[in-house]
Design a protein around this motif. Sequence first.
Motif, PDB file in Angstrom:
ATOM      1  N   SER A 108       0.832  -1.208   0.000  1.00 44.17           N
ATOM      2  CA  SER A 108       0.000   0.000   0.000  1.00 44.17           C
ATOM      3  C   SER A 108       0.869   1.261   0.000  1.00 44.17           C
ATOM      4  O   SER A 108       0.508   2.272  -0.589  1.00 44.17           O
ATOM      5  CB  SER A 108      -0.927  -0.001   1.221  1.00 44.17           C
ATOM      6  OG  SER A 108      -0.199   0.192   2.421  1.00 44.17           O
ATOM      7  N   ARG A 109       2.003   1.185   0.668  1.00 43.39           N
ATOM      8  CA  ARG A 109       2.930   2.325   0.681  1.00 43.39           C
ATOM      9  C   ARG A 109       3.522   2.549  -0.702  1.00 43.39           C
ATOM     10  O   ARG A 109       3.636   3.685  -1.165  1.00 43.39           O
ATOM     11  CB  ARG A 109       4.044   2.072   1.704  1.00 43.39           C
ATOM     12  CG  ARG A 109       5.069   3.206   1.803  1.00 43.39           C
ATOM     13  CD  ARG A 109       6.114   2.880   2.862  1.00 43.39           C
ATOM     14  NE  ARG A 109       7.153   3.899   2.944  1.00 43.39           N
ATOM     15  CZ  ARG A 109       8.223   3.937   2.165  1.00 43.39           C
ATOM     16  NH1 ARG A 109       8.399   3.002   1.245  1.00 43.39           N
ATOM     17  NH2 ARG A 109       9.125   4.890   2.300  1.00 43.39           N
ATOM     18  N   TRP A 110       3.897   1.459  -1.371  1.00 46.78           N
ATOM     19  CA  TRP A 110       4.461   1.610  -2.726  1.00 46.78           C
ATOM     20  C   TRP A 110       3.418   2.158  -3.697  1.00 46.78           C
ATOM     21  O   TRP A 110       3.741   2.956  -4.578  1.00 46.78           O
ATOM     22  CB  TRP A 110       4.980   0.257  -3.229  1.00 46.78           C
ATOM     23  CG  TRP A 110       5.562   0.366  -4.593  1.00 46.78           C
ATOM     24  CD1 TRP A 110       6.772   0.884  -4.945  1.00 46.78           C
ATOM     25  CD2 TRP A 110       4.927  -0.010  -5.824  1.00 46.78           C
ATOM     26  NE1 TRP A 110       6.929   0.841  -6.312  1.00 46.78           N
ATOM     27  CE2 TRP A 110       5.819   0.292  -6.873  1.00 46.78           C
ATOM     28  CE3 TRP A 110       3.693  -0.583  -6.131  1.00 46.78           C
ATOM     29  CZ2 TRP A 110       5.511   0.045  -8.202  1.00 46.78           C
ATOM     30  CZ3 TRP A 110       3.394  -0.835  -7.455  1.00 46.78           C
ATOM     31  CH2 TRP A 110       4.295  -0.525  -8.477  1.00 46.78           C
ATOM     32  N   LEU A 111       2.165   1.753  -3.515  1.00 40.25           N
ATOM     33  CA  LEU A 111       1.091   2.234  -4.393  1.00 40.25           C
ATOM     34  C   LEU A 111       0.648   3.658  -4.051  1.00 40.25           C
ATOM     35  O   LEU A 111      -0.162   4.238  -4.766  1.00 40.25           O
ATOM     36  CB  LEU A 111      -0.113   1.291  -4.302  1.00 40.25           C
ATOM     37  CG  LEU A 111       0.064  -0.084  -4.947  1.00 40.25           C
ATOM     38  CD1 LEU A 111      -1.114  -0.993  -4.604  1.00 40.25           C
ATOM     39  CD2 LEU A 111       0.215   0.041  -6.455  1.00 40.25           C
ATOM     40  N   LYS A 112       1.183   4.174  -2.913  1.00 41.62           N
ATOM     41  CA  LYS A 112       0.874   5.551  -2.482  1.00 41.62           C
ATOM     42  C   LYS A 112      -0.629   5.770  -2.325  1.00 41.62           C
ATOM     43  O   LYS A 112      -1.204   6.747  -2.834  1.00 41.62           O
ATOM     44  CB  LYS A 112       1.458   6.579  -3.473  1.00 41.62           C
ATOM     45  CG  LYS A 112       2.973   6.532  -3.599  1.00 41.62           C
ATOM     46  CD  LYS A 112       3.470   7.577  -4.582  1.00 41.62           C
ATOM     47  CE  LYS A 112       4.984   7.638  -4.638  1.00 41.62           C
ATOM     48  NZ  LYS A 112       5.597   6.390  -5.127  1.00 41.62           N
ATOM     49  N   ILE A 113      -1.287   4.864  -1.603  1.00 38.99           N
ATOM     50  CA  ILE A 113      -2.710   5.013  -1.317  1.00 38.99           C
ATOM     51  C   ILE A 113      -2.865   6.030  -0.195  1.00 38.99           C
ATOM     52  O   ILE A 113      -2.483   5.771   0.946  1.00 38.99           O
ATOM     53  CB  ILE A 113      -3.335   3.662  -0.926  1.00 38.99           C
ATOM     54  CG1 ILE A 113      -3.157   2.653  -2.070  1.00 38.99           C
ATOM     55  CG2 ILE A 113      -4.805   3.820  -0.583  1.00 38.99           C
ATOM     56  CD1 ILE A 113      -3.649   1.257  -1.744  1.00 38.99           C
ATOM     57  N   GLU A 114      -3.400   7.188  -0.499  1.00 41.90           N
ATOM     58  CA  GLU A 114      -3.466   8.294   0.460  1.00 41.90           C
ATOM     59  C   GLU A 114      -4.625   8.156   1.443  1.00 41.90           C
ATOM     60  O   GLU A 114      -4.484   8.434   2.625  1.00 41.90           O
ATOM     61  CB  GLU A 114      -3.582   9.627  -0.296  1.00 41.90           C
ATOM     62  CG  GLU A 114      -2.405   9.923  -1.229  1.00 41.90           C
ATOM     63  CD  GLU A 114      -1.098  10.105  -0.489  1.00 41.90           C
ATOM     64  OE1 GLU A 114      -1.144  10.426   0.722  1.00 41.90           O
ATOM     65  OE2 GLU A 114      -0.030   9.918  -1.096  1.00 41.90           O
ATOM     66  N   ASP A 115      -5.784   7.748   0.955  1.00 42.81           N
ATOM     67  CA  ASP A 115      -6.961   7.638   1.816  1.00 42.81           C
ATOM     68  C   ASP A 115      -6.723   6.574   2.885  1.00 42.81           C
ATOM     69  O   ASP A 115      -6.482   5.402   2.572  1.00 42.81           O
ATOM     70  CB  ASP A 115      -8.183   7.278   0.973  1.00 42.81           C
ATOM     71  CG  ASP A 115      -9.465   7.282   1.781  1.00 42.81           C
ATOM     72  OD1 ASP A 115      -9.713   6.280   2.480  1.00 42.81           O
ATOM     73  OD2 ASP A 115     -10.199   8.284   1.734  1.00 42.81           O
ATOM     74  N   LYS A 116      -6.790   6.960   4.164  1.00 45.07           N
ATOM     75  CA  LYS A 116      -6.449   6.049   5.262  1.00 45.07           C
ATOM     76  C   LYS A 116      -7.396   4.857   5.340  1.00 45.07           C
ATOM     77  O   LYS A 116      -6.966   3.722   5.572  1.00 45.07           O
ATOM     78  CB  LYS A 116      -6.436   6.813   6.580  1.00 45.07           C
ATOM     79  CG  LYS A 116      -5.316   7.835   6.689  1.00 45.07           C
ATOM     80  CD  LYS A 116      -5.331   8.524   8.045  1.00 45.07           C
ATOM     81  CE  LYS A 116      -4.178   9.527   8.145  1.00 45.07           C
ATOM     82  NZ  LYS A 116      -4.161  10.225   9.468  1.00 45.07           N
ATOM     83  N   LEU A 117      -8.684   5.109   5.155  1.00 45.56           N
ATOM     84  CA  LEU A 117      -9.650   4.023   5.244  1.00 45.56           C
ATOM     85  C   LEU A 117      -9.472   3.047   4.084  1.00 45.56           C
ATOM     86  O   LEU A 117      -9.474   1.824   4.276  1.00 45.56           O
ATOM     87  CB  LEU A 117     -11.077   4.591   5.252  1.00 45.56           C
ATOM     88  CG  LEU A 117     -12.192   3.604   5.605  1.00 45.56           C
ATOM     89  CD1 LEU A 117     -11.977   3.035   7.005  1.00 45.56           C
ATOM     90  CD2 LEU A 117     -13.553   4.282   5.499  1.00 45.56           C
ATOM     91  N   LEU A 118      -9.306   3.594   2.887  1.00 45.17           N
ATOM     92  CA  LEU A 118      -9.085   2.749   1.720  1.00 45.17           C
ATOM     93  C   LEU A 118      -7.793   1.946   1.881  1.00 45.17           C
ATOM     94  O   LEU A 118      -7.731   0.765   1.528  1.00 45.17           O
ATOM     95  CB  LEU A 118      -9.024   3.607   0.455  1.00 45.17           C
ATOM     96  CG  LEU A 118      -8.791   2.855  -0.859  1.00 45.17           C
ATOM     97  CD1 LEU A 118      -9.899   1.847  -1.110  1.00 45.17           C
ATOM     98  CD2 LEU A 118      -8.676   3.840  -2.022  1.00 45.17           C
TER      99      LEU A 118
END
Length: 218
Positions: free
Chosen positions: A101-111
Amino acid sequence: GALAAALILQASVARVASAIPAISADPFSLGWAETSRFFDASLYFSTQLYGAKAPGAVLHPLLHLLLAIPFLIPGSPLWLHRAWQVFLRLGLTFVTGIALSRWLKIEDKLLRLFFILWVFIYLLQGPIYLHLLLPVIIILFGYSESNSRGTFGVVIVASLLAGLSRINWFPVPAMLAAALYFLTRPVHGQRLIRYLSLPVIWFLAGTISALIGQWAYI
């Protein structure tokens, strides 16, 4: 979305709950090769446990080095060794989801949370050796699009650990780094030889590092 979230939460709780019965003091083996795994892990403490020096594990040294940690506690009970194995399996799988998830840079915390849980239950479907997740985590956390030297170092470290596993995993850290490279860096008119140079260097250096890691262990 709400239905997907509910399914992921329930599946995650169910997956963790299903692992709890494995924390047991039952003297009989709870699964395939369980006794040999604990015995191979104990070989690193053979002098204290058996009164004689024995060579370390031959197959999957990294796995048995991880499973040997509870032996640092004198007289550690069987249930503790099983609890440690459950913790490693669930914990390393969960951290793999965090790293991805960090590599994909998912910003939304819930998502991001639900994505991590989805990766968690997805990976636990298969018979993945828990120690093989360590090189994966190192590559996902350490890969940098802008710092090729840093990525080179990360590939070396992950490959050294892969060298303490089966030979078919020796090139995998470099292959994972190459996959991230191809997914994030477009060709942009570069010559093919120049574009492929970094993945080739990583592949050669990583495989050689894995061989060195195995040689050093032997």
